[in-house]
Design a protein around this motif. Structure first.
Motif, short mmCIF file in Angstrom:
data_model
loop_
_atom_site.label_atom_id
_atom_site.label_comp_id
_atom_site.label_asym_id
_atom_site.label_seq_id
_atom_site.Cartn_x
_atom_site.Cartn_y
_atom_site.Cartn_z
N ARG A 28 0.81 -1.29 -0.08
CA ARG A 28 0.06 -0.05 0.10
C ARG A 28 0.88 1.18 -0.20
NH1 ARG A 28 -4.68 -0.61 4.64
NH2 ARG A 28 -4.27 1.62 4.66
N THR A 29 0.79 2.02 -1.10
CA THR A 29 1.34 3.29 -1.03
C THR A 29 1.01 4.34 0.14
OG1 THR A 29 -0.09 4.38 -2.78
CG2 THR A 29 1.75 2.97 -3.41
N ASP A 30 -0.12 4.30 0.62
CA ASP A 30 -0.50 5.27 1.57
C ASP A 30 0.29 4.68 3.08
OD1 ASP A 30 -1.97 2.92 1.84
OD2 ASP A 30 -3.37 3.67 3.20
N LEU A 31 0.69 3.64 3.17
CA LEU A 31 1.29 3.12 4.13
C LEU A 31 3.04 3.00 4.11
CD1 LEU A 31 -0.81 0.00 5.34
CD2 LEU A 31 -0.80 2.35 6.27
N TRP A 32 3.34 2.84 2.86
CA TRP A 32 4.71 2.81 2.47
C TRP A 32 5.48 3.56 1.58
CZ3 TRP A 32 8.01 -0.83 4.87
CH2 TRP A 32 7.17 -1.85 5.75
N GLY A 33 4.53 4.68 1.00
CA GLY A 33 5.19 5.60 0.13
C GLY A 33 4.96 5.33 -1.03
N PRO A 34 5.15 6.45 -2.14
CA PRO A 34 4.89 6.31 -3.65
C PRO A 34 5.54 5.21 -4.13
CG PRO A 34 5.99 8.19 -3.28
CD PRO A 34 5.67 7.69 -1.82
N ASP A 65 17.14 3.73 5.26
CA ASP A 65 17.25 5.17 5.12
C ASP A 65 16.27 5.79 5.85
OD1 ASP A 65 14.94 5.01 3.32
OD2 ASP A 65 16.32 4.79 1.61
N GLU A 66 15.93 7.12 5.37
CA GLU A 66 14.96 8.01 5.98
C GLU A 66 13.39 7.51 5.84
OE1 GLU A 66 15.19 9.05 1.78
OE2 GLU A 66 16.66 8.98 3.55
N ARG A 67 13.42 6.66 4.96
CA ARG A 67 11.95 5.87 4.89
C ARG A 67 11.80 5.38 5.95
NH1 ARG A 67 12.63 3.78 -0.93
NH2 ARG A 67 14.92 3.36 -0.16
N LEU A 68 12.63 4.65 6.68
CA LEU A 68 12.37 3.81 7.78
C LEU A 68 11.90 4.69 9.12
CD1 LEU A 68 12.87 1.04 9.42
CD2 LEU A 68 15.09 2.17 10.16
N ARG A 69 12.45 5.81 9.03
CA ARG A 69 11.76 6.70 10.13
C ARG A 69 10.50 7.23 9.75
NH1 ARG A 69 17.29 7.07 9.84
NH2 ARG A 69 17.19 8.74 8.33
N LYS A 70 10.30 7.43 8.55
CA LYS A 70 8.95 8.08 8.12
C LYS A 70 8.00 7.19 8.12
CE LYS A 70 7.24 10.60 4.20
NZ LYS A 70 7.32 11.24 2.84
N TYR A 71 8.03 6.06 7.80
CA TYR A 71 6.75 4.90 7.67
C TYR A 71 6.78 4.01 8.51
CZ TYR A 71 6.64 7.19 3.08
OH TYR A 71 6.32 8.16 1.87
N ILE A 86 8.90 3.05 11.61
CA ILE A 86 9.00 3.19 13.06
C ILE A 86 7.93 4.04 13.69
CG2 ILE A 86 10.48 4.72 14.85
CD1 ILE A 86 12.82 4.21 13.03
N PRO A 87 7.18 5.04 13.06
CA PRO A 87 5.89 5.42 13.61
C PRO A 87 4.65 4.36 13.60
CG PRO A 87 6.75 6.87 12.13
CD PRO A 87 7.72 5.70 11.64
N ASN A 88 4.75 3.59 13.00
CA ASN A 88 3.74 2.72 12.71
C ASN A 88 4.19 0.94 12.05
OD1 ASN A 88 1.20 1.42 12.31
ND2 ASN A 88 0.79 2.45 10.43
N PRO A 89 4.86 0.69 13.26
CA PRO A 89 5.57 -0.97 12.98
C PRO A 89 4.42 -1.94 12.51
CG PRO A 89 5.43 -0.46 15.62
CD PRO A 89 5.01 1.02 14.64
N LEU A 90 3.38 -1.74 13.06
CA LEU A 90 2.28 -2.84 12.21
C LEU A 90 2.01 -2.69 10.98
CD1 LEU A 90 -0.14 -3.34 15.55
CD2 LEU A 90 1.91 -4.59 15.00
N ILE A 91 2.66 -2.19 10.23
CA ILE A 91 2.43 -1.95 8.76
C ILE A 91 3.68 -3.07 8.08
CG2 ILE A 91 2.04 0.29 8.46
CD1 ILE A 91 4.84 0.80 7.29
#
Length: 592
Positions: free
Chosen positions: A471-477, A489-495, A497-502
């Motif tokens: 899902r792009t809304d959970l993992w980015g475009p 990279d920064e995507r780890l902290r963006k997506y 770490i704030p929502n580990p259940l994705i």
């Protein structure tokens, strides 16, 4: 002797099935006696036949009405209903489409279509918003009676097919065996990886591609049976298959080898189980006179039962020799002794051979299939992304070299290796679809200010990590792209770490997989040993059986579907149809 599934289903639901036609018969009799109205026989027979689907449809409408009232009372709404666009009544068209998708389509294809039209939570008895299911409201969900009924023939009362106290019992039995000390001893992995890679090299020297899925399955089968039973079944000893167009393809299949017979029976049983899930509560009617899974269980039990029986016999003889008197069992967690296999450990809790078989079969399925699939898809991704392979190989050579055996400490330091495995598990999770049943009414919180969803009690609630991971809304475009760096990279902290259940390749909450670290270690060990010895991997599409190649129509799709050069099958676990055939180039020696 148990009754055939269809007969048992009819007898258990006889009153429900008979009430509608009986009511028609009574009404007709009263009309004839009191009103002198006599319907022709054909009309009575037709009314009796139609009475059942009409009654079920009216019951469903009334249930929907009641559920909407209850939802409104909680300030919630029911998930949107998926409309069956075929001419079949009662959602039969959706069921047939799901079965067709299981056998011939891309995994979850029809559910992706539903998500685009209805959102990520919809009433197809399928709920893909699963945070509330797995973690925050665990006690509100269970495997449920339907799931257990469908799986009983294969999984029995094992940990993957139990709820409540039985689940807690299985969990308590197996947890101590997956401690860090137990899963960090790599002698078993090394022994079987050495055998597997020697056979790989021998076949490549013949100029032939190798089915890496078959090789990985044999490696994990031998490793798992030795780890779990202290009894290696020597599936690598059966040899490797040749491609479909090779003159020796039939000979190399070695159909009579016990491990091969077990694998065929286990795969056939999983297909039947997966088909049952798509058929829903009425699955017994499709197996009316014969339980198809039980035929395969003859082979499966013939493989496992002697191992269990011998272990129980050894335990009883040991107890007799030590003059310990009557049988003793444990109720709490027990410390695992040096040299214990899982089976040795479990026997201290129970000597019931059925319970032991069910539990060891459940764990064997997880230990063999899921790790073999993770290795297969990892190798496939490395073949499709040579730049990732080179970066990973560089890390291996820098941290370990081209010959030293990896240690637990090495693996902890290899961040890119873990990222490659995680990214593979994100796009190709070993268990892509799962299911729970609500044991009471549940309110799923609304998203972005939307009204919450009301889930009635006893609702089948399937969910898909395969879909959620894309899902792009959970993992980015770039969610549909294979890029291990997203776990660094920064995507780890963006997506994440704030929502580990994705990211749920091993489930979450109280049912999180006990063998998670075992799977990571085994997959890591094999990939390290593989890339210490080979510098490039090429996927050989022409070695795939023609029926296993993706249809041309997939190329017009989006995301991995348009790029994949393999076809996947998703039963209980996900694997590759026809295997994943590759050629590898040996690395020069003393490279590090």
């Amino acid at each position: 002797m148990s009754l055939p599934p269809g007969v048992d289903y009819v007898l258990r639901n006889l009153s429900t099935l008979l009430i509608p036609p009986a009511s028609v018969f009574i009404i007709n009799s009263v009309a004839k006696a009191q009103l002198a109205v006599a319907l022709p026989l054909w009309a009575v027979v037709l009314a009796c036949i139609l009475s059942m689907p009409i009654t079920f449809a009216l019951s469903a409408k009334y249930k929907d009405f009641e559920d909407r009232k209850l939802a409104a009372a909680h300030g919630a709404v029911l998930p949107p209903m998926v409309h069956d666009k075929s001419w079949w009544p009662g959602g039969i068209g959706l069921m047939l489409k799901a079965i067709h998708n299981l056998k011939d389509g891309y995994p979850g294809e029809m559910f992706f279509e539903c998500s685009e039209e209805y959102g990520n939570t919809y009433n197809f008895r399928t709920l893909f918003e699963n945070r509330a299911i797995l973690a925050t409201q665990f006690d509100s969900y269970e495997k449920g009676p339907l799931f257990k009924d469908q799986m009983q023939s294969l999984l029995g009362t094992g940990v993957f097919n139990s709820d409540g106290e039985m689940w807690k019992f299985h969990r308590a039995m197996t947890r101590p065996f997956f401690s860090k000390d137990r899963i960090s001893h790599f002698d078993i992995f090394d022994r079987h990886a050495t055998d597997a890679l020697a056979q790989l090299k021998a076949r490549l020297k013949e100029g032939q591609p190798v089915d890496i899925q078959d090789l990985a399955s044999r490696f994990t089968m031998d490793s798992a049976t030795e780890f779990l039973f202290n009894s290696n079944v020597h599936s690598l000893g059966a040899g490797l298959p040749y491609p479909h167009d090779h003159p020796l393809v039939d000979v190399s299949a070695n159909p009579d080898h016990p491990a091969n017979k077990f694998s065929r029976a286990f795969e056939a049983a999983q297909l039947l189980i997966a088909t049952r899930a798509r058929r829903g509560v009425y699955w017994p009617l499709a197996e009316f006179w014969k339980d198809g899974v039980k035929e395969n269980m003859v082979v499966i039990k013939g493989f496992i039962d002697p191992i269990v029986a011998n272990a129980v016999k050894r335990k009883r003889e040991l107890r007799k020799d030590e003059k310990k008197g009557k049988e003793t069992t444990m109720t709490g967690e027990r410390e695992v002794q040096d040299g214990d296999s899982l089976l040795d450990h479990l026997i201290n809790y129970t000597e019931d051979e059925t319970v032991l078989r069910d539990e060891t079969l459940n764990i064997l399925m997880a230990g063999r299939d899921t790790t073999a699939n993770s290795i297969t898809f990892s190798v496939y991704m490395l073949a499709e992304h040579p730049e990732v392979l080179q970066k990973l190989r560089q890390e291996i050579l820098e941290k370990i070299g081209d010959s030293r055996r990896p240690t637990f400490g090495d693996m902890k330091e290899m961040k890119y290796l873990r990222a490659v495995i995680n990214e593979t598990l994100r796009l190709y999770p070993a268990v892509p679809f799962n299911i729970r049943t609500s044991n009471k009414a549940v309110i799923l919180p609304g998203i972005n200010g939307a009204q919450p969803f009301y889930i009635p009690a006893h609702s089948k609630s399937p969910y898909s990590v395969f879909m959620m991971h894309r899902r792009t809304d959970l993992w980015g475009p770039d969610a549909n792209e294979f890029d291990p760096d997203r776990f660094i990279d920064e995507r780890l902290r963006k997506y994440l770490i704030p929502n580990p259940l994705i990211f749920l390749p091993f489930n979450a909450g109280p049912r999180i997989c006990l063998g998670q670290q075992f799977a990571y270690h085994e997959t890591s060990f094999f990939l390290i040993r593989l890339l210490q010895q080979f510098s490039s991997i090429k996927h050989v599409l022409e070695a795939q059986p023609p029926s296993s190649r993706p249809p041309q129509s997939w190329k017009s799709g989006v995301g991995p579907k348009a790029r994949d050069n393999i076809r996947m099958k998703s039963y209980i676990t996900m694997s590759v149809v026809g295997g994943c055939w590759v050629k590898l180039e040996e690395a020069p020696s003393n490279e590090s």
